[in-house]
Motif scaffolding. Structure first.
Motif, PDB file in Angstrom:
ATOM      1  N   PRO A 182       5.433  -0.112  -3.552  1.00 45.91           N
ATOM      2  CA  PRO A 182       6.137   0.187  -2.296  1.00 45.91           C
ATOM      3  C   PRO A 182       6.023  -0.935  -1.265  1.00 45.91           C
ATOM      4  O   PRO A 182       4.947  -1.506  -1.047  1.00 45.91           O
ATOM      5  CB  PRO A 182       5.415   1.446  -1.795  1.00 45.91           C
ATOM      6  CG  PRO A 182       4.018   1.309  -2.341  1.00 45.91           C
ATOM      7  CD  PRO A 182       4.161   0.638  -3.680  1.00 45.91           C
ATOM      8  N   THR A 183       7.118  -1.239  -0.601  1.00 45.80           N
ATOM      9  CA  THR A 183       7.145  -2.223   0.472  1.00 45.80           C
ATOM     10  C   THR A 183       8.257  -1.834   1.451  1.00 45.80           C
ATOM     11  O   THR A 183       9.241  -1.194   1.042  1.00 45.80           O
ATOM     12  CB  THR A 183       7.377  -3.642  -0.095  1.00 45.80           C
ATOM     13  OG1 THR A 183       7.179  -4.612   0.938  1.00 45.80           O
ATOM     14  CG2 THR A 183       8.761  -3.812  -0.702  1.00 45.80           C
TER      15      THR A 183
ATOM     16  N   ALA B  42      -3.274  -3.679  -7.654  1.00 46.69           N
ATOM     17  CA  ALA B  42      -2.027  -3.707  -8.416  1.00 46.69           C
ATOM     18  C   ALA B  42      -1.075  -4.749  -7.837  1.00 46.69           C
ATOM     19  O   ALA B  42      -0.414  -5.499  -8.588  1.00 46.69           O
ATOM     20  CB  ALA B  42      -1.369  -2.326  -8.402  1.00 46.69           C
ATOM     21  N   ALA B  43      -0.982  -4.822  -6.515  1.00 50.50           N
ATOM     22  CA  ALA B  43      -0.100  -5.799  -5.867  1.00 50.50           C
ATOM     23  C   ALA B  43      -0.580  -7.222  -6.111  1.00 50.50           C
ATOM     24  O   ALA B  43       0.216  -8.135  -6.365  1.00 50.50           O
ATOM     25  CB  ALA B  43      -0.044  -5.517  -4.369  1.00 50.50           C
TER      26      ALA B  43
ATOM     27  N   ARG C 236      -6.336 -11.586   0.092  1.00 51.11           N
ATOM     28  CA  ARG C 236      -6.275 -10.431   0.993  1.00 51.11           C
ATOM     29  C   ARG C 236      -4.870  -9.862   0.970  1.00 51.11           C
ATOM     30  O   ARG C 236      -3.883 -10.598   1.073  1.00 51.11           O
ATOM     31  CB  ARG C 236      -6.636 -10.857   2.419  1.00 51.11           C
ATOM     32  CG  ARG C 236      -7.142  -9.723   3.307  1.00 51.11           C
ATOM     33  CD  ARG C 236      -7.293 -10.150   4.740  1.00 51.11           C
ATOM     34  NE  ARG C 236      -5.979 -10.273   5.377  1.00 51.11           N
ATOM     35  CZ  ARG C 236      -5.577 -11.338   6.063  1.00 51.11           C
ATOM     36  NH1 ARG C 236      -6.370 -12.386   6.206  1.00 51.11           N
ATOM     37  NH2 ARG C 236      -4.375 -11.346   6.619  1.00 51.11           N
ATOM     38  N   VAL C 237      -4.793  -8.547   0.829  1.00 46.53           N
ATOM     39  CA  VAL C 237      -3.513  -7.842   0.773  1.00 46.53           C
ATOM     40  C   VAL C 237      -3.343  -7.057   2.065  1.00 46.53           C
ATOM     41  O   VAL C 237      -4.196  -6.249   2.424  1.00 46.53           O
ATOM     42  CB  VAL C 237      -3.461  -6.896  -0.439  1.00 46.53           C
ATOM     43  CG1 VAL C 237      -2.104  -6.199  -0.519  1.00 46.53           C
ATOM     44  CG2 VAL C 237      -3.764  -7.649  -1.736  1.00 46.53           C
ATOM     45  N   ASP C 238      -2.230  -7.300   2.761  1.00 47.07           N
ATOM     46  CA  ASP C 238      -1.953  -6.616   4.018  1.00 47.07           C
ATOM     47  C   ASP C 238      -0.965  -5.474   3.777  1.00 47.07           C
ATOM     48  O   ASP C 238       0.023  -5.643   3.049  1.00 47.07           O
ATOM     49  CB  ASP C 238      -1.376  -7.589   5.040  1.00 47.07           C
ATOM     50  CG  ASP C 238      -2.360  -8.683   5.427  1.00 47.07           C
ATOM     51  OD1 ASP C 238      -3.577  -8.476   5.221  1.00 47.07           O
ATOM     52  OD2 ASP C 238      -1.925  -9.731   5.924  1.00 47.07           O
ATOM     53  N   LEU C 239      -1.218  -4.345   4.411  1.00 47.09           N
ATOM     54  CA  LEU C 239      -0.419  -3.140   4.196  1.00 47.09           C
ATOM     55  C   LEU C 239      -0.207  -2.398   5.513  1.00 47.09           C
ATOM     56  O   LEU C 239      -0.879  -2.662   6.513  1.00 47.09           O
ATOM     57  CB  LEU C 239      -1.108  -2.184   3.213  1.00 47.09           C
ATOM     58  CG  LEU C 239      -1.648  -2.704   1.898  1.00 47.09           C
ATOM     59  CD1 LEU C 239      -3.107  -3.100   2.032  1.00 47.09           C
ATOM     60  CD2 LEU C 239      -1.508  -1.644   0.805  1.00 47.09           C
TER      61      LEU C 239
ATOM     62  N   ARG D 198       2.597   7.277   3.787  1.00 46.12           N
ATOM     63  CA  ARG D 198       2.869   6.321   2.705  1.00 46.12           C
ATOM     64  C   ARG D 198       2.211   4.981   2.989  1.00 46.12           C
ATOM     65  O   ARG D 198       2.211   4.501   4.123  1.00 46.12           O
ATOM     66  CB  ARG D 198       4.375   6.085   2.547  1.00 46.12           C
ATOM     67  CG  ARG D 198       5.149   7.195   1.903  1.00 46.12           C
ATOM     68  CD  ARG D 198       6.554   6.687   1.555  1.00 46.12           C
ATOM     69  NE  ARG D 198       7.193   6.047   2.717  1.00 46.12           N
ATOM     70  CZ  ARG D 198       8.123   5.108   2.621  1.00 46.12           C
ATOM     71  NH1 ARG D 198       8.524   4.688   1.432  1.00 46.12           N
ATOM     72  NH2 ARG D 198       8.675   4.605   3.711  1.00 46.12           N
ATOM     73  N   LEU D 199       1.673   4.364   1.932  1.00 43.62           N
ATOM     74  CA  LEU D 199       1.149   3.004   2.013  1.00 43.62           C
ATOM     75  C   LEU D 199       2.250   2.038   1.592  1.00 43.62           C
ATOM     76  O   LEU D 199       2.898   2.235   0.557  1.00 43.62           O
ATOM     77  CB  LEU D 199      -0.065   2.833   1.101  1.00 43.62           C
ATOM     78  CG  LEU D 199      -1.304   3.643   1.485  1.00 43.62           C
ATOM     79  CD1 LEU D 199      -2.339   3.577   0.374  1.00 43.62           C
ATOM     80  CD2 LEU D 199      -1.894   3.125   2.803  1.00 43.62           C
ATOM     81  N   LEU D 200       2.471   0.990   2.394  1.00 43.63           N
ATOM     82  CA  LEU D 200       3.531   0.029   2.135  1.00 43.63           C
ATOM     83  C   LEU D 200       2.963  -1.386   2.180  1.00 43.63           C
ATOM     84  O   LEU D 200       2.263  -1.762   3.128  1.00 43.63           O
ATOM     85  CB  LEU D 200       4.640   0.181   3.182  1.00 43.63           C
ATOM     86  CG  LEU D 200       5.358   1.535   3.193  1.00 43.63           C
ATOM     87  CD1 LEU D 200       6.141   1.717   4.479  1.00 43.63           C
ATOM     88  CD2 LEU D 200       6.286   1.645   1.989  1.00 43.63           C
ATOM     89  N   LEU D 201       3.271  -2.168   1.168  1.00 43.81           N
ATOM     90  CA  LEU D 201       2.747  -3.523   1.045  1.00 43.81           C
ATOM     91  C   LEU D 201       3.522  -4.497   1.925  1.00 43.81           C
ATOM     92  O   LEU D 201       4.759  -4.477   1.950  1.00 43.81           O
ATOM     93  CB  LEU D 201       2.838  -3.986  -0.409  1.00 43.81           C
ATOM     94  CG  LEU D 201       1.983  -3.198  -1.401  1.00 43.81           C
ATOM     95  CD1 LEU D 201       2.485  -3.402  -2.822  1.00 43.81           C
ATOM     96  CD2 LEU D 201       0.511  -3.616  -1.281  1.00 43.81           C
TER      97      LEU D 201
END
Length: 320
Positions: free
Chosen positions: A126-127, A251-252, A263-266, A274-277
């Motif tokens: 998801p993004t 996963a991303a 580092r993954v920002d969300l 909902r979590l969005l990348l």
């Protein structure tokens, strides 16, 4: 439940040999990189590592040619002289010099926010909805397509460099000026109303999430690197949500061909949960305000140990 952090793989600083801490460079994020690099340099030296500061890619090439470098701790930020776009990674691969962070593919892909999103979409991750605006394209039309509120930012910059918020029609003209100043491809992205979060990845482990609560309206350059009133809540979520954000971040990270650390920002949408990348940083900041050290500290890993753990991933340890 905290993630399991493996034991150190390297215990002797001599195993690292001569380490070039690559910092500075010529990107728009030069000053942040110098701040990060000086912190990493001091930390590695405090643990007995033979580390030397190297400012920019040409200086690194000279040091390698002179036989003064066995491996590189890359803390350059950005592109066009920064170290996050795959260029320095390709150089080091060709010269056979080990380095920290993702390789050529992961670095080049994630420097481009638009192409990273396209990969995530292909993987079913998801993004927020977005539009791509080529250099000189019709930014106002793209904003109308995505809808308000929206963010406008260069596809290939970091640290909120060149970002503009568009919450009303009156903001469009300013966003157009920002885009014209950068001159390259722009990303117009839906502005998600909710919580801003980030998850650091160290090897195969997602560190505890951080929820960012800026004093102002949004987490801009000032809030990231200068202000002292931004709140960082770690872990940012609880129980099942915390496990879910860690799994999504890994996963991303893997889908984008990344390895090592990053580092993954969300965002977590307030209305739906909902979590969005948003994006991936492959050479995250390591300043006093930076997020990866804050997440590591939650697991009892201090700054110097964190730098060691990043560096040790460049060393091949023979199996028993």
């Amino acid at each position: 439940m905290s993630p399991a952090v493996p034991a150190l793989r390297v215990t002797d600083p001599a195993a690292f040999g001569r380490v070039a801490v690559l910092m500075g460079g010529t990107s728009a994020e030069r000053e942040v990189s110098l701040d990060s690099g000086n912190g990493v340099l001091a930390a590695l030296r405090s643990r007995g590592v033979d580390a030397t500061a190297v400012d920019g890619i040409p200086a690194l090439v000279d040091a390698i040619r002179a036989g003064r470098v066995d491996r590189v701790f890359n803390i350059l930020h950005g592109n066009r002289g920064g170290g996050e776009d795959g260029v320095v990674q390709g150089l080091l691969e060709a010269l056979g010099v080990p380095y920290t962070g993702p390789g050529v593919l992961g670095s080049a892909l994630t420097m481009d926010k638009i192409r990273t999103k396209q990969v995530w979409i292909a993987e079913g991750l998801p993004t927020p909805r977005f539009a791509r605006v080529p250099a000189g394209g019709d930014l106002a039309a793209a904003i109308a397509t995505v809808g308000l509120p929206a963010f406008v930012k260069p596809s290939c910059e970091g640290s909120s460099v060149g970002a503009a918020r568009v919450v009303a029609e009156s903001d469009v003209a300013h966003a157009v000026e920002v885009a014209r100043a950068y001159g390259g491809e722009m990303l117009v992205e839906e502005m998600v109303v909710g919580d801003e979060l980030t998850v650091a990845v160290l090897g195969d482990v997602a560190l505890p999430s951080i929820r960012i609560v800026p004093a102002g309206e949004w987490y801009d350059y000032n809030a990231k690197y200068l202000a002292d009133d931004t709140q960082y809540l770690c872990p940012g979520l609880e129980d099942a949500e915390e496990r879910a954000i860690g799994e999504l971040a890994l996963a991303a990270f893997n889908a984008a061909g990344c390895s090592g650390w990053g580092r993954v920002d969300l965002m977590r949408e307030r209305a739906s949960g909902r979590l969005l990348l948003l994006e991936i940083n492959t050479a995250p900041g390591m300043t006093s305000h930076s997020l990866v050290p804050k997440a590591a500290a939650q697991l009892g890993i201090d700054y110097a140990e964190l730098c060691w753990r990043v560096l040790e991933q460049t060393v091949e340890v023979a199996s028993a």
